[in-house]
Design a protein around this motif. Structure first.
Motif, PDB file in Angstrom:
ATOM      1  N   ARG A  88       0.910  -1.281   0.053  1.00  0.00           N
ATOM      2  CA  ARG A  88       0.073   0.129   0.080  1.00  0.00           C
ATOM      3  C   ARG A  88       0.847   1.228  -0.009  1.00  0.00           C
ATOM      4  N   GLU A  89       1.913   1.073   0.859  1.00  0.00           N
ATOM      5  CA  GLU A  89       2.657   2.473   0.829  1.00  0.00           C
ATOM      6  C   GLU A  89       3.648   2.511  -0.473  1.00  0.00           C
ATOM      7  N   ASP A 134       1.176   4.228  -2.867  1.00  0.00           N
ATOM      8  CA  ASP A 134       1.059   5.622  -2.474  1.00  0.00           C
ATOM      9  C   ASP A 134       2.265   6.445  -3.091  1.00  0.00           C
ATOM     10  N   LYS A 135       3.371   6.086  -2.845  1.00  0.00           N
ATOM     11  CA  LYS A 135       4.507   6.698  -3.110  1.00  0.00           C
ATOM     12  C   LYS A 135       4.801   6.863  -4.463  1.00  0.00           C
ATOM     13  N   ASP A 186       2.320   6.785  -6.887  1.00  0.00           N
ATOM     14  CA  ASP A 186       0.902   7.348  -7.382  1.00  0.00           C
ATOM     15  C   ASP A 186       0.485   6.150  -8.188  1.00  0.00           C
ATOM     16  N   ASP A 202      -7.730   1.081  -3.618  1.00  0.00           N
ATOM     17  CA  ASP A 202      -8.555   2.187  -4.373  1.00  0.00           C
ATOM     18  C   ASP A 202      -9.612   1.604  -4.949  1.00  0.00           C
TER      19      ASP A 202
END
Length: 422
Positions: A227-228, A231-232, A234, A263
């Motif tokens: 997940r990280e 996010d990092k 995009d 998402d």
């Protein structure tokens, strides 16, 4: 003779049929976690319609709701028009599933199969991000239509003549390279390195518990790290919860144990309460469709809405059913461990989570023969894994402890008989 009873299928049905070969009898009746053939032979169900029957066969709560709806001439087919059945399902799903989990998703009805949901998720992800590349994982299975096949790992389902689309990359799943290799670090490296030859994907798609791939369970820390990464860089995170969701993991969604929020989530199989239904959940800001841009004739099957609402209201309006699933899952795990301890030379390991467990046999042929012998003794159970080396427990969530024991007793007996012949 069984051969005579199946002659019409052998004569007229396509050679593509599969499960009829594993379970060669003429089924006629079913109730909850039991099935009968037309000779009256009874079978314990460790298969649950490949995960489509989490609430069992002919669950009276679901059947009563559907029968009542039919008798009142309720709307059956409505495309994506507004119906009372759809409204009632949406309200039940939002109030009993999404809000208690603090999840804010728009609901897109696609249909009626799981692969429809995957195709839709890939399409919207690429539209929103403006990138064509998508990443998936080794041993993943996501469906049999073209886009879904492109992110499915097993080469058995691929054929170059199909023209399966490109623009996909498979990367190693959790522990695919052993517990000493950090596959998250590998993924991070190829994404940040401009010379890795890997394009930035619009989305990363995964099952948090790979079912057809052999019951491979991604650890919670690994999922949090994924997940990280998304996010990092995009990247949209898509969780395919078609088989591992709908309570199979003991939580309604399989990702809840990791404390992450995808998402996009795809749901099908048991979400329809045994009726064909498939939905895509997406964060509101991703809902960039224009009216009619993605459609389907059977995206509004109202009997599924009625069945799904009845199931949710009965089983997910409080935490009792979830607690019951967790208790049963502990018992399934114990019985799996007992099986492995009894046959250490035949079984390499067991793995699973919630109400999905697998026993990996060292010899895929033995696993196949054990399933065949189990069927003759009255158990419907199938294999999974790249070579069919894993015998998979996937019984309905409503199965009783007594039937779990009966099924595992049959498995033990069948394994003993098969190994005695080697």
């Amino acid at each position: 003779m069984t051969t005579e009873k199946l002659s019409v299928f052998n004569q007229y049905e396509s050679e593509v049929r599969g499960y009829i070969r594993s379970f060669p009898t003429l089924f006629s009746k079913s109730k909850m976690a039991e099935i009968w053939d037309d000779d009256g032979k009874r079978y314990v169900d460790f298969f649950a319609g490949a995960g489509a029957l989490n609430y069992g066969h002919n669950n009276p709560v679901i059947n009563d709701a559907v029968i009542k709806y039919l008798q009142e001439d309720g709307i059956g087919h409505a495309l994506d028009m507004a119906t009372v059945a759809k409204r009632d399902f949406i309200e039940s799903f939002v109030n009993n599933i999404l809000k208690p989990r603090n999840l804010d998703y728009k609901i897109q009805f696609v249909g009626p199969t799981g692969t429809n949901a995957i195709e839709t998720a890939l399409k919207i992800a690429r539209k929103v991000k403006g990138r064509k590349q998508v990443m998936s994982f080794t041993n993943g299975f996501h469906g049999m239509s073209m886009g879904s096949l492109s992110i499915t790992g097993n080469s058995y389902y691929h054929d170059e003549s199909y023209g399966v689309p490109g623009y996909t990359t498979q990367v190693p799943f959790h522990n695919y390279l052993g517990d000493k290799v950090d596959t998250i670090a590998y993924l991070h490296k190829i994404l940040e390195d401009a010379s890795s030859g890997t394009e930035l994907p619009a989305a990363i798609v995964l099952e948090t518990i790979q079912a057809e791939g052999g019951i491979n369970v991604a650890g919670a820390p690994w999922l949090k790290s994924l997940r990280e990464i998304c996010d990092k860089f995009d990247i949209l995170l898509i969780v395919d919860d078609i088989q591992a969701g709908n309570g199979r993991s003991s939580d309604f969604f399989s990702f809840e144990r990791a404390g992450i929020v995808p998402d996009i989530v795809t749901l099908s199989k048991s979400v329809g309460g045994g009726h064909p239904m498939s939905i895509v959940l997406m964060k509101p800001e991703l809902d960039k469709w224009s009216p009619g841009e993605h459609s389907g004739t059977f995206r509004g099957f109202n009997l599924a809405f009625v069945a799904a609402k009845a199931a949710i209201d009965k089983y997910w309006s409080n935490k009792d059913f979830q607690a019951e699933i967790k208790q049963k899952s502990e018992w399934v795990q114990q019985r799996m461990q007992q099986l492995a301890l009894k046959f250490p030379k035949a079984i390499r390991e067991i793995r699973g989570h919630g109400m999905i467990w697998g026993a990996e046999f060292r010899d895929p042929e033995v696993a196949s023969k054990v399933c065949e012998a189990s069927f003759h003794e009255g158990l419907v159970v199938e294999t999974a894994g790249a070579e069919g080396e894993v015998i998979k427990f996937l019984g309905p969530l409503i199965i009783t402890k007594e039937l779990i024991d009966e099924g595992f007793d049959i498995l033990e007996s069948a394994t003993t008989k098969v190994l005695a012949k080697k």
